[in-house]
Design a protein around this motif. Structure first.
Motif, PDB file in Angstrom:
ATOM      1  N   VAL A  45       0.852  -1.192   0.000  1.00 52.11           N
ATOM      2  CA  VAL A  45       0.000   0.000   0.000  1.00 52.11           C
ATOM      3  C   VAL A  45       0.883   1.237   0.000  1.00 52.11           C
ATOM      4  N   LEU A  46       0.667   2.109  -0.973  1.00 52.63           N
ATOM      5  CA  LEU A  46       1.399   3.355  -1.097  1.00 52.63           C
ATOM      6  C   LEU A  46       0.452   4.508  -0.785  1.00 52.63           C
ATOM      7  N   THR A  47       0.864   5.393   0.116  1.00 53.01           N
ATOM      8  CA  THR A  47       0.078   6.595   0.381  1.00 53.01           C
ATOM      9  C   THR A  47       0.841   7.830  -0.065  1.00 53.01           C
ATOM     10  N   MET A  48       0.117   8.767  -0.704  1.00 46.51           N
ATOM     11  CA  MET A  48       0.688  10.038  -1.162  1.00 46.51           C
ATOM     12  C   MET A  48      -0.326  11.121  -0.804  1.00 46.51           C
ATOM     13  N   LEU A  49      -0.155  11.696   0.400  1.00 46.28           N
ATOM     14  CA  LEU A  49      -1.178  12.535   1.011  1.00 46.28           C
ATOM     15  C   LEU A  49      -0.612  13.897   1.418  1.00 46.28           C
ATOM     16  N   PRO A  50      -1.494  14.891   1.668  1.00 42.56           N
ATOM     17  CA  PRO A  50      -1.020  16.275   1.808  1.00 42.56           C
ATOM     18  C   PRO A  50      -0.337  16.659   3.111  1.00 42.56           C
ATOM     19  N   ASN A  51      -0.742  16.071   4.256  1.00 35.59           N
ATOM     20  CA  ASN A  51      -0.194  16.594   5.512  1.00 35.59           C
ATOM     21  C   ASN A  51      -0.241  15.573   6.640  1.00 35.59           C
ATOM     22  N   ASN A  52       0.326  15.942   7.777  1.00 38.16           N
ATOM     23  CA  ASN A  52       0.426  15.058   8.940  1.00 38.16           C
ATOM     24  C   ASN A  52      -0.919  14.470   9.348  1.00 38.16           C
ATOM     25  N   ASP A  53      -1.908  15.345   9.544  1.00 41.61           N
ATOM     26  CA  ASP A  53      -3.197  14.906  10.066  1.00 41.61           C
ATOM     27  C   ASP A  53      -3.887  13.920   9.140  1.00 41.61           C
ATOM     28  N   ILE A  54      -3.821  14.171   7.846  1.00 44.44           N
ATOM     29  CA  ILE A  54      -4.486  13.283   6.889  1.00 44.44           C
ATOM     30  C   ILE A  54      -3.775  11.930   6.839  1.00 44.44           C
ATOM     31  N   VAL A  55      -2.456  11.932   6.931  1.00 47.17           N
ATOM     32  CA  VAL A  55      -1.716  10.670   6.950  1.00 47.17           C
ATOM     33  C   VAL A  55      -2.111   9.837   8.173  1.00 47.17           C
ATOM     34  N   LEU A  56      -2.097  10.460   9.346  1.00 50.14           N
ATOM     35  CA  LEU A  56      -2.454   9.733  10.569  1.00 50.14           C
ATOM     36  C   LEU A  56      -3.882   9.214  10.496  1.00 50.14           C
ATOM     37  N   ASP A  57      -4.793  10.031  10.019  1.00 50.42           N
ATOM     38  CA  ASP A  57      -6.187   9.613   9.907  1.00 50.42           C
ATOM     39  C   ASP A  57      -6.328   8.439   8.937  1.00 50.42           C
ATOM     40  N   THR A  58      -5.652   8.505   7.806  1.00 53.31           N
ATOM     41  CA  THR A  58      -5.757   7.464   6.786  1.00 53.31           C
ATOM     42  C   THR A  58      -5.273   6.112   7.299  1.00 53.31           C
ATOM     43  N   TYR A  59      -4.235   6.136   8.115  1.00 51.05           N
ATOM     44  CA  TYR A  59      -3.691   4.881   8.645  1.00 51.05           C
ATOM     45  C   TYR A  59      -4.431   4.388   9.890  1.00 51.05           C
ATOM     46  N   LEU A  60      -4.862   5.296  10.760  1.00 47.42           N
ATOM     47  CA  LEU A  60      -5.288   4.887  12.101  1.00 47.42           C
ATOM     48  C   LEU A  60      -6.799   4.881  12.324  1.00 47.42           C
ATOM     49  N   ARG A  61      -7.587   5.456  11.434  1.00 45.30           N
ATOM     50  CA  ARG A  61      -9.026   5.525  11.687  1.00 45.30           C
ATOM     51  C   ARG A  61      -9.675   4.142  11.593  1.00 45.30           C
ATOM     52  N   ASP A  62     -10.940   4.073  11.950  1.00 45.26           N
ATOM     53  CA  ASP A  62     -11.628   2.781  12.045  1.00 45.26           C
ATOM     54  C   ASP A  62     -11.685   2.031  10.715  1.00 45.26           C
ATOM     55  N   VAL A  70       3.073   5.866  13.017  1.00 40.28           N
ATOM     56  CA  VAL A  70       2.438   4.851  12.165  1.00 40.28           C
ATOM     57  C   VAL A  70       3.204   3.535  12.265  1.00 40.28           C
ATOM     58  N   PHE A  71       4.537   3.625  12.279  1.00 39.45           N
ATOM     59  CA  PHE A  71       5.362   2.423  12.396  1.00 39.45           C
ATOM     60  C   PHE A  71       5.054   1.660  13.682  1.00 39.45           C
ATOM     61  N   GLU A  72       4.910   2.378  14.784  1.00 37.18           N
ATOM     62  CA  GLU A  72       4.614   1.718  16.060  1.00 37.18           C
ATOM     63  C   GLU A  72       3.313   0.933  15.992  1.00 37.18           C
ATOM     64  N   HIS A  73       2.299   1.523  15.395  1.00 41.03           N
ATOM     65  CA  HIS A  73       1.014   0.829  15.264  1.00 41.03           C
ATOM     66  C   HIS A  73       1.118  -0.350  14.302  1.00 41.03           C
ATOM     67  N   ALA A  74       1.835  -0.149  13.190  1.00 43.36           N
ATOM     68  CA  ALA A  74       2.001  -1.230  12.217  1.00 43.36           C
ATOM     69  C   ALA A  74       2.781  -2.388  12.827  1.00 43.36           C
ATOM     70  N   ASN A  75       3.818  -2.057  13.578  1.00 44.58           N
ATOM     71  CA  ASN A  75       4.663  -3.078  14.187  1.00 44.58           C
ATOM     72  C   ASN A  75       3.883  -3.966  15.159  1.00 44.58           C
ATOM     73  N   LYS A  76       2.929  -3.374  15.868  1.00 42.62           N
ATOM     74  CA  LYS A  76       2.091  -4.147  16.788  1.00 42.62           C
ATOM     75  C   LYS A  76       1.260  -5.195  16.041  1.00 42.62           C
ATOM     76  N   ASN A  77       0.951  -4.893  14.779  1.00 43.69           N
ATOM     77  CA  ASN A  77       0.163  -5.817  13.952  1.00 43.69           C
ATOM     78  C   ASN A  77       1.041  -6.710  13.081  1.00 43.69           C
ATOM     79  N   ASN A  78       2.366  -6.669  13.305  1.00 43.65           N
ATOM     80  CA  ASN A  78       3.320  -7.450  12.496  1.00 43.65           C
ATOM     81  C   ASN A  78       3.258  -7.079  11.017  1.00 43.65           C
ATOM     82  N   VAL A  79       3.012  -5.799  10.770  1.00 41.12           N
ATOM     83  CA  VAL A  79       2.974  -5.279   9.401  1.00 41.12           C
ATOM     84  C   VAL A  79       4.181  -4.379   9.201  1.00 41.12           C
ATOM     85  N   GLU A  80       4.846  -4.504   8.069  1.00 39.89           N
ATOM     86  CA  GLU A  80       6.044  -3.714   7.790  1.00 39.89           C
ATOM     87  C   GLU A  80       5.660  -2.335   7.249  1.00 39.89           C
TER      88      GLU A  80
END
Length: 298
Positions: free
Chosen positions: A63-80, A107-117
């Motif tokens: 999955v590749l993300t190309m997004l405008p700013n901090n908040d949108i990146v965090l929301d895209t990865y971490l929302r429900d 984002v890495f910390e959350h991904a790492n908890k799920n064993n996702v690179e």
């Protein structure tokens, strides 16, 4: 890894997605704009339009993300219904947005908890580089992860450079973009001065580009209209790298300088100049519009 998810089909993401298709990948895509999604879908039968980031992650190996700013990146990865809700072990997440290094680390910390690179891999080369598949990826994270997705990255660019741990790709990008903003302002000032002194802009540009003042802003992205084809300055400063986005990146550099007690006189001044452009209604113009602003076209 033939199936790639792309989230963010803007000026950069659209060209990157098209190059992935050209190089044989199938795509699952998501963007807030239905127009750009359906335009990409009409371009190839290998495109699947998804209704949220989670669905993209469920369908894709990378999955590749190309997004405008901090908040949108965090929301895209971490929302429900975000990327991390659909990513499972064995999948790789690549963020090519430009953000604060702390965002990549979170984002890495959350991904790492799920064993996702996860790797951060912002790019240099602009819209022209995205279109021509000549981008450079600045990668932060495990080098082994970068190696696993290197062929995917090189389907969109010409080079992938491992910069260090997670967040280091973003650190490199922030430094690069601060220099880019400074050089664009400097190039614009010099060309404006030369023209007012009676020099032909093409003659002056040719001299600069064969002399010590040569830089990317002069030889590949010249801010004077009609010096180069297919650059925003020759298209009423439309498209490209917007003033608001360069302002955002200079803000990230300011924050980083504060955190590290670094002195950035020219970076801070560049931030003020682009803030002035944005406040005067030129936020959607390409950042090379600073040339027109310095001429007095306000």
């Amino acid at each position: 890894m033939s199936h790639v998810g792309v989230i963010g089909i803007g000026n950069m993401g659209n060209h990157m997605a098209r190059n992935l298709l050209k190089n044989g990948h199938e795509l699952s895509v998501y963007d807030l704009s239905e127009t750009v999604l359906h335009k990409l879908k009409s371009h190839s039968s290998k495109v699947t339009v998804c209704k949220n980031p989670r669905e993209v992650a469920e369908q894709s190996e990378v999955v590749l993300t190309m997004l405008p700013n901090n908040d949108i990146v965090l929301d895209t990865y971490l929302r429900d219904d975000g990327v991390l809700k659909g990513a499972t072990k064995g999948k790789i997440l690549v963020d090519s947005s430009t953000t604060a290094p702390s965002v990549s680390k979170k984002v890495f910390e959350h991904a790492n908890k799920n064993n996702v690179e996860f790797i951060d891999a912002p790019v240099s080369g602009g819209v022209i580089g995205a279109e021509n598949q000549t981008l450079t990826f600045m990668v932060g994270g495990a080098e082994s992860t970068m190696k696993r997705v290197e062929k995917v990255l090189l389907s969109m660019g010409k080079r992938a450079v491992h910069c260090g741990d997670v967040g280091s790709g973003q650190a490199a990008k922030i430094c690069n973009n601060m220099l880019l903003a400074i050089s664009m302002i400097g190039t614009s000032e010099c060309l404006n001065l030369g023209i007012k002194l009676g020099l032909n802009p093409k003659t002056l540009t040719d001299i600069i580009n064969t002399s010590t003042g040569r830089c990317w802003s002069s030889d590949s992205y010249n801010p004077v209209p009609n010096m180069l084809p297919n650059v925003p300055s020759s298209n009423d400063y439309k498209g490209g790298f917007s003033t608001d986005l360069v302002l955002k990146d200079l803000g990230l550099a300011q924050d980083a300088a504060t955190d590290t007690h670094s002195t950035i006189f020219l970076g801070a001044l560049s931030h003020q100049i682009y803030s002035t452009l944005s406040n005067n209604g030129f936020g959607n113009k390409d950042f090379a519009y600073v040339y027109q602003f310095l001429k007095g076209n306000k």
